[in-house]
Design a protein around this motif. Structure first.
Motif, short mmCIF file in Angstrom:
data_model
loop_
_atom_site.label_atom_id
_atom_site.label_comp_id
_atom_site.label_asym_id
_atom_site.label_seq_id
_atom_site.Cartn_x
_atom_site.Cartn_y
_atom_site.Cartn_z
N TRP A 1 3.69 33.95 4.82
CA TRP A 1 3.33 32.95 3.81
C TRP A 1 4.51 32.73 2.88
O TRP A 1 5.42 33.56 2.79
N PHE A 2 4.53 31.58 2.19
CA PHE A 2 5.59 31.24 1.26
C PHE A 2 5.13 31.52 -0.17
O PHE A 2 4.19 30.94 -0.66
N ASP A 3 5.83 32.45 -0.81
CA ASP A 3 5.49 32.79 -2.18
C ASP A 3 6.58 33.67 -2.78
O ASP A 3 6.92 34.69 -2.19
N PRO A 4 7.14 33.26 -3.92
CA PRO A 4 6.84 32.03 -4.65
C PRO A 4 7.71 30.88 -4.20
O PRO A 4 8.57 31.04 -3.33
N TRP A 5 7.49 29.74 -4.83
CA TRP A 5 8.28 28.54 -4.61
C TRP A 5 9.12 28.27 -5.87
O TRP A 5 8.72 28.63 -6.97
N GLY A 6 10.23 27.60 -5.67
CA GLY A 6 10.97 27.10 -6.81
C GLY A 6 10.25 25.89 -7.39
O GLY A 6 9.27 25.40 -6.82
N GLN A 7 10.75 25.40 -8.50
CA GLN A 7 10.12 24.25 -9.16
C GLN A 7 10.38 22.95 -8.43
O GLN A 7 9.69 21.95 -8.67
N GLY A 8 11.37 22.94 -7.57
CA GLY A 8 11.71 21.74 -6.82
C GLY A 8 12.73 20.89 -7.55
O GLY A 8 12.84 20.91 -8.77
#
Lengths: 127, 108
Positions: A113-120
């Motif tokens: 799974w993807f965690d965490p993500w950047g703010q973009g």
């Protein structure tokens, strides 16, 4: 605490090359098992995985975009860099980086799974 | 095909239960993860693995899977659950990834 933050130009012209940097903290990409991916999202559309780099420098790319993408890492700076060549208006999107967490159970079954993500970071392609 | 299909939109009355589904062949081999995305924000993981919630995710979120379909259930939906929800999975090598088409959840 793991954090990631994307940086790069907000505007690029068609045919130009985009270079994005993901700067992270809370983990090291030299640690066995670590992985970081880039994912993008055009305005109003779904997420699309682009590329992944692993602690051992293995690299994987989206099949549809692999000829245009290059992913690399600078372990000393805790950064992952994505370049995308020959930018087009359809590449206008918010680009995210994310750490993948995963494990294999005793049966060899994979969980990821993807965690965490950047703010973009929003990249607009326009002349 | 590695594509993951989700219903574009669902609505739920405040306090009621809603189930969001994700269909795709890869789900026969991999458990989906689920992400919540509110307008202008990055996705946030809400369910991973068989049915695990990250710290800070309310227990009204749960996941399940059967055959080629994964489901995210919100039991007792709250106004703050109004968001887009995406599932994801992997291809057969586990080295390429696919996201679902996304479901917009409206809480009435």
């Amino acid at each position: 605490q793991v954090t990631l933050k994307e940086s790069g130009p907000a505007l690029v012209k068609p045919t130009q090359t985009l270079t994005l940097t993901c700067t992270f903290s809370g983990f090291s990409l030299s640690t066995s098992g670590m992985r970081v991916s880039w994912i993008r999202q055009p305005p109003g559309k779904a997420l699309e995985w682009l590329a992944r780099i692993d602690w051992d420098d293995d690299k994987f790319y989206s099949t549809s975009l692999k000829t245009r993408l290059t992913i690399s890492k600078d372990t000393s700076k805790n950064q992952v860099v994505l370049t995308m060549t020959n930018m087009d208006r359809v590449d206008t999107a918010t680009y995210y980086c994310a750490r993948e967490a995963y494990y294999y159970d005793s049966s060899g079954y994979y969980y990821g799974w993807f965690d965490p993500w950047g703010q973009g970071t929003l990249v607009t392609v326009s002349s | 095909s590695s594509a993951l299909t989700q219903d574009p939109a669902v609505s739920v009355a405040l306090g009621q239960t809603v189930r969001i589904t994700c269909q795709g062949d890869s789900l026969r081999s991999y458990y989906a993860s689920w992400y919540q995305q509110k307008p202008g924000q990055a996705p946030v993981l809400v369910i991973y693995g068989k049915n695990n919630r990250p710290s800070g995710i309310p227990d009204r979120f749960s996941g399940s899977s059967s055959g080629n379909t994964a489901s995210l259930t919100i039991t007792g939906a709250q106004a703050e659950d109004e968001a887009d929800y995406y599932c994801d999975s992997r291809d057969s090598s586990a080295n390429h990834y696919v996201f679902g088409t996304g479901t917009k959840v409206t809480v009435l």
